[in-house]
Design an enzyme around this catalytic site. Sequence first.
Site, PDB file in Angstrom:
ATOM      1  N   HIS A 110       1.246   3.822   2.033  1.00 49.92           N
ATOM      2  CA  HIS A 110       1.738   4.531   3.213  1.00 49.92           C
ATOM      3  C   HIS A 110       3.263   4.534   3.143  1.00 49.92           C
ATOM      4  O   HIS A 110       3.876   3.549   2.740  1.00 49.92           O
ATOM      5  CB  HIS A 110       1.265   3.856   4.508  1.00 49.92           C
TER       6      HIS A 110
ATOM      7  N   HIS B 119      -7.304  -1.891   5.463  1.00 49.21           N
ATOM      8  CA  HIS B 119      -6.443  -0.888   6.086  1.00 49.21           C
ATOM      9  C   HIS B 119      -7.011   0.489   5.768  1.00 49.21           C
ATOM     10  O   HIS B 119      -8.039   0.596   5.099  1.00 49.21           O
ATOM     11  CB  HIS B 119      -5.015  -1.085   5.544  1.00 49.21           C
TER      12      HIS B 119
ATOM     13  N   ASP C  10       5.791   4.226   5.078  1.00 46.38           N
ATOM     14  CA  ASP C  10       6.671   3.225   5.688  1.00 46.38           C
ATOM     15  C   ASP C  10       6.705   1.917   4.893  1.00 46.38           C
ATOM     16  O   ASP C  10       7.405   0.971   5.273  1.00 46.38           O
ATOM     17  CB  ASP C  10       6.303   2.976   7.165  1.00 46.38           C
ATOM     18  N   HIS C  11       5.970   1.869   3.780  1.00 46.14           N
ATOM     19  CA  HIS C  11       5.988   0.670   2.930  1.00 46.14           C
ATOM     20  C   HIS C  11       6.528   0.937   1.526  1.00 46.14           C
ATOM     21  O   HIS C  11       6.735   0.007   0.764  1.00 46.14           O
ATOM     22  CB  HIS C  11       4.594   0.046   2.854  1.00 46.14           C
TER      23      HIS C  11
ATOM     24  N   HIS D 183       5.878  -5.667  11.898  1.00 47.92           N
ATOM     25  CA  HIS D 183       5.231  -4.352  11.834  1.00 47.92           C
ATOM     26  C   HIS D 183       4.904  -3.838  13.231  1.00 47.92           C
ATOM     27  O   HIS D 183       3.819  -3.294  13.501  1.00 47.92           O
ATOM     28  CB  HIS D 183       3.969  -4.386  10.952  1.00 47.92           C
TER      29      HIS D 183
ATOM     30  N   HIS E 210       0.844  -1.199   0.000  1.00 48.47           N
ATOM     31  CA  HIS E 210       0.000   0.000   0.000  1.00 48.47           C
ATOM     32  C   HIS E 210       0.875   1.243   0.000  1.00 48.47           C
ATOM     33  O   HIS E 210       2.099   1.155   0.137  1.00 48.47           O
ATOM     34  CB  HIS E 210      -0.989  -0.021   1.167  1.00 48.47           C
TER      35      HIS E 210
ATOM     36  N   ASP F  33      -0.387  -3.946   5.693  1.00 49.99           N
ATOM     37  CA  ASP F  33      -1.025  -3.709   6.970  1.00 49.99           C
ATOM     38  C   ASP F  33      -2.504  -4.064   6.889  1.00 49.99           C
ATOM     39  O   ASP F  33      -3.133  -3.882   5.865  1.00 49.99           O
ATOM     40  CB  ASP F  33      -0.933  -2.227   7.336  1.00 49.99           C
TER      41      ASP F  33
HETATM   42 ZN    ZN Z   1      -0.066   1.411   6.644  1.00 48.12          ZN
END
Ligand code: ZN
Length: 302
Positions: free
Chosen positions: A62, A140, A64-65, A268, A60, A210
């Site tokens: 976000h 998510h 941090d990914h 995570h 996804h 996530d």
């Molecule tokens: Zn996320």
Amino acid sequence: MKLTILGCYSATPRALTNTTSQVLEINNHMFLIDCGEGTQVQLRKHKIKFNRIKHIFISHLHGDHFFGLVGLISTFRLLTRETDLHIYGPKGIKEVITLQMKLSDSWTNYKLIFHELTSNNSELIFEDEVVEVHTIPLNHRVYTNGYLFKEKEGNRKLDINLVEEANIDMAYYRKLQQGFDVVNEDGVLIANEKVTKPGKKPKSYAFCSDTMYKEDIVPIIKDVDVLYHESTFLEKHAHLAPPTKHSTAKEAATIAKKANAGVLLLGHYSTRYDSLKPFKEEAREVFKHVRLSQDGKVFDFN
Ligand SMILES: [Zn+2]
């Protein structure tokens, strides 16, 4: 099947921990899964050859990914990469990457092929003779997919004594390995199972991050050998899981149990915790085979 955890913490990179990224080696493929900031440094630290990465799967959008993705693409360019690079991820990933390349006038001299995902149902997105990859739709705050990597059934093994006894011409050995019945030199049909044994059991790996607790992924990942399921929170912060659409260690374990997974890998983790031990303890109350991801850890699942 070998998994290298490059980063397994949520939110922000810190001095000693990294955001999500991992490398799955399965049947000669090297798949990069998620690409948080700093992924290329982690790849170098772990001596993973950049040019072996031909497929990148992003769960996804976000940060941090995937904040490491444009950097990695740019480094590939500086290293004069020529091999095609396939990127799988949510719709929008092509726009966000190409906008940065356009504004810095740094187009790649290798082919970048985007496979944008929009479906809320599990889809087959990659397949060759040895491996297939399916999406696992997650729940998510933004559109998110996990990924299921599955080895295909390998060739059957010949029992050479039985094959010779059955008077089968060598020209048919390949057919036997592929599971076909064959006719022997006397014109008799020989059943495949009489002269062969099953090959190596195919392995599978599911990456689920996530997501909040989502029971309807269970049929998709049923009997998976290794399940990586996010466990952002411990029980004492369970109330934070639904509003942020994350899971607790216990919820991850419940999914592992219902799916009859071989091993559950937790990851995570929220950066608020000093110790990872309680994650394992809480998950173990529900499911026995729990292991903790840690940055730099390599899991050999052969
Ligand atoms: Zn996320």
